[in-house]
Design a protein around this motif. Sequence first.
Motif, PDB file in Angstrom:
ATOM      1  N   TYR A 165       0.835  -1.198   0.000  1.00 43.35           N
ATOM      2  CA  TYR A 165       0.000   0.000   0.000  1.00 43.35           C
ATOM      3  C   TYR A 165       0.870   1.249   0.000  1.00 43.35           C
ATOM      4  O   TYR A 165       2.067   1.207   0.284  1.00 43.35           O
ATOM      5  CB  TYR A 165      -0.937   0.009   1.217  1.00 43.35           C
ATOM      6  N   VAL A 210      -4.130  -8.277   0.066  1.00 38.51           N
ATOM      7  CA  VAL A 210      -4.279  -6.820  -0.090  1.00 38.51           C
ATOM      8  C   VAL A 210      -5.726  -6.450  -0.398  1.00 38.51           C
ATOM      9  O   VAL A 210      -6.176  -5.357  -0.042  1.00 38.51           O
ATOM     10  CB  VAL A 210      -3.311  -6.239  -1.153  1.00 38.51           C
ATOM     11  N   TYR A 258      -4.198   0.693  -2.224  1.00 37.17           N
ATOM     12  CA  TYR A 258      -3.572  -0.626  -2.227  1.00 37.17           C
ATOM     13  C   TYR A 258      -3.226  -1.005  -3.660  1.00 37.17           C
ATOM     14  O   TYR A 258      -3.927  -0.616  -4.604  1.00 37.17           O
ATOM     15  CB  TYR A 258      -4.498  -1.663  -1.592  1.00 37.17           C
ATOM     16  N   ALA A 287      -7.722  -3.762   1.721  1.00 39.64           N
ATOM     17  CA  ALA A 287      -8.391  -2.641   1.049  1.00 39.64           C
ATOM     18  C   ALA A 287      -9.858  -2.553   1.453  1.00 39.64           C
ATOM     19  O   ALA A 287     -10.404  -1.458   1.667  1.00 39.64           O
ATOM     20  CB  ALA A 287      -8.261  -2.780  -0.464  1.00 39.64           C
TER      21      ALA A 287
END
Length: 476
Positions: free
Chosen positions: A46, A79, A55, A83
């Motif tokens: 990120y 991720v 991200y 997010a």
Amino acid sequence: MTARERIEELLDTNSFVEVGAFVKHRSTDFNLSVKDTPADGVITGYGTIEGRLIYVFSQDVTVLGGALGEMHAKKICTVYDMAMKMGAPIIALLDSKGLRLQESTDALHGFGEIFLKQTLASGVIPQITAILGTCGGGATIMPSLSDFTFMTKEATSLFVNSPNALDSKTETLESIASAKFHAEETGIVDFICEDEKSLLESVRDLTNMLPSNNFDEAPIFDTNDDLNRVSNDLNEMASADVTAGYDMKAVIGHVADNHVFVETKADFAPSMVTGFVNLNGQSVGVVANQSVENEKLTSSACEKAAKFIRFCDAFNIPIVSFTDIDGFNASVSEEKVGLSKMAAKLVSAFADATVPKINVVVGRGFGTAYVAMNSKHIGADIVYAWPNSQISMMNADSAVRIMYADEVKDEKVTAEDIASKTVEYTDMQASPYAAASRGYVDDIIEPAATRKRVIAALEMLYSKRETRPDKKHGTL
């Protein structure tokens, strides 16, 4: 660029924080255990764009061709989870030869997990995909599950089946997998850029115009453009023959802050224009009929607009439409595609949307195509019309000739009679003042004042709240 260089170019300087840097594959099949796979072929983490949390994941083509395996997919899913928890956009930088054959079903499981994460994230956080190399096979579903897709003009390809696997052996990557093909024919690609640097800069620009998640309001920026600015050029454009159509991109430019219009899918379904502008600093989605070549509403145009409208509605971005439509495209190919089905998607998208909706009828509004274009009849909050616009079932001359078909056939009416009846029909049925008298148009406005009237309406609608029937989702 390398996978890391792309991330550094995309994000604010020194803002990137890597997640899962030491993750590697755990498969031992086919001697994979002796192969080093740094970060398992995908850089994840990120950072920020203009200070906002973002991200990102970037596939590394130097590691097993960027092929997707089990741990590669788990890093991407990680991720996505982050997010979603933080309510931040996610940007995918794709450059991969496809699925990692040595991991087979584990890799397929990885694809499925990613598709699930993307589906759950749809309408919750913006998803942007950039294709910077090869994107083939199952990976091609990823850009289509995202909201916006970028490709560079050269050295990129997007295909489900490679050309040598197709039933026609004359096709090439250029003919069925290039950025130009997908921008013009399939509509998968929203933006084509000259090179990677300009692409990453364009991704930054688009991200800045979008909210971070579905609970945020549309972004508002400082602007030095006068909210009361008038454009005499619009008056000059409106004084021309209404049947000639307008260059709607020029109309939008005259209305937008600093004349800036970020168009999406510019090369796909050119009879419909979609994109983003700022109006008094606020991000606004624009949908308009491009009628400069007298184009009519097509199935592709309906599909393009419907997807864009649903995105705007999901992320609380107001919608302003500019209507100038002479009806639906009359062709056998459109009927075979299912024009009515796609038109229903457009109607449903406008009718379902609960964000502020403003429509400006700048030219013709004929038939059901006009109804589908954010009319008052399907829920527009405010409808304006230019003085010389026409709103009717069809153009006045055709309507008169149909109503008096028997008299015309028997030569009981002269050309002068038809002309007189046409003027009468225009005044009684096709004039915007006739529509306004019935409440279908809220005001007849001077074209030059379109910008300030639309901005004033958006200000009034800022606190709009609309409750809809409780349901899981629509079925279109």
